[in-house]
Design an enzyme around this catalytic site. Sequence first.
Site, PDB file in Angstrom:
ATOM      1  N   GLU A 168       4.783 -66.185 -22.500  1.00  0.00           N
ATOM      2  CA  GLU A 168       6.101 -66.307 -21.871  1.00  0.00           C
ATOM      3  C   GLU A 168       6.869 -65.052 -22.261  1.00  0.00           C
ATOM      4  O   GLU A 168       7.287 -64.890 -23.409  1.00  0.00           O
ATOM      5  CB  GLU A 168       6.797 -67.581 -22.354  1.00  0.00           C
ATOM      6  N   CYS A 221      15.513 -63.972 -22.472  1.00  0.00           N
ATOM      7  CA  CYS A 221      14.588 -63.352 -21.526  1.00  0.00           C
ATOM      8  C   CYS A 221      14.987 -63.634 -20.086  1.00  0.00           C
ATOM      9  O   CYS A 221      14.589 -62.911 -19.176  1.00  0.00           O
ATOM     10  CB  CYS A 221      13.153 -63.817 -21.795  1.00  0.00           C
TER      11      CYS A 221
END
Length: 479
Positions: free
Chosen positions: A236, A270
């Site tokens: 991820e 993110c």
Amino acid sequence: MSPHLDPMNTFKSIDPATGETVWEGAAASPAEVQAATDRARDAFPDWADRPRQDRIDTVKRYQAVLKERAPQMAEAISRETGKALWETTAELGAMAGKVDISIRAYDERTGERTADTAFGHATLRHRPHGVAAVLGPFNFPGHLPNGHIVPALLAGDTVVFKPSEETPLTGQLMAEAFAEADLPAGVVNVVQGGRDTGAALLDSGIDALMFTGSGAAGAHFRRKFADDPHVILALELGGNNPLVVWDASDAEAVAGIVVQSAFVTTGQRCSCARRLIVPEGPRGDAIVAAVESMVDRLILAPWNSTPEPYAGPLISVKAAEGALKALQDRIDMGARVIRASGPVDNLPGAFVRPAIIDVTGVAVPDEEMFAPFLSVTRVASFDAAIAEANATRYGLSAGLVSDDPANWDRFIRRIRAGVVNFNRPTTGAAGDMPFGGLGASGNHRPSAYYAADYCAYPVASFEAGAVKNIESEIKGLRA
């Protein structure tokens, strides 16, 4: 310093809001890392073979410990990361909530089912991989590794967890919570350290790597395990995320969505919007002006300040220096400064002011700046806005702000990203939905609700209750 610590092998966690030492300890040696993996390997058969309810009961005990210790753990995360206490309190809530969500996800996505057949029945089962290495990030040092560890434990995997070297105290507190939950010895093992410790873990004979972090690190892991398909990778990664504003009349309302997309957690998510795409001309000017005005109202201060801050520092002075250099590089390439960054009052050097730059017509790098920096691009049409949004090798999150639902219909069909929001911040996500991206943002194994998918592999079985002659099923057999 403790007399038992080797000064050549110790490292510290520093509160970026104050410069104070939060934690100090030794990095695990390669031999210690191997021993942790061996303990996990030895514990795996018993843990995997236990009734599923035993594993559920164990993680529920862990959940209870998290709830009991939430105030202390939230404060520890604030001290290590500089994040505001309101945010770390929410992080502890998400960690506890992950347990119930993961139990549902396992049953829904990777449980067991049986169907009757003419010969008996067909059964789908899922089996754990073995030893999972979990490498944690610094921005959500509890929630994000917890989102790998809990589903892995429910699936029957054992874990070796290396926290970020920026947030070792959080990892230590998680280890203590697992211990208090009476987790069997060797099922979860924590090794502290930096890059060398992580490299030793990857070389220790693991079966799975679960990682949240940068695109560059993810690319390295892909290369490392390219010839070792046995090791499942769940990556991820970051994103150069776009937020498109088109046909939206209320500039003030738009500004709130943009600010929360770009600047929450001091830009250290993110999923933060890095690129704001707006119409050319007065409509785009009004949006940018409203965003700039709201940014000026944000309170940036230490996590325990009064009034409560919106956000705190970056994770370290080094991170701030690197981010400011990346920003200046774009300015040197021709980006126009709309709102400059720089120090925040008389606070430590990890604090940086949010910045807004206009990069229209400037070929800036397609890279994530992990900081409260927003790049504006102005385009002539909605088609051009979608094309600009997709002009990235990343594909984590994206968003559209618009009064026209027809724009959303086109956007959701054409945008390439794993999390795509409409009239909500790009940072909006939920534990009961998948979370992950495409391209340099991941490897098609989204986390959150879909973590169950990479924690176990499917086994299809065709089963008859007794040995029977199947000669009649064999074609072309002489009598």
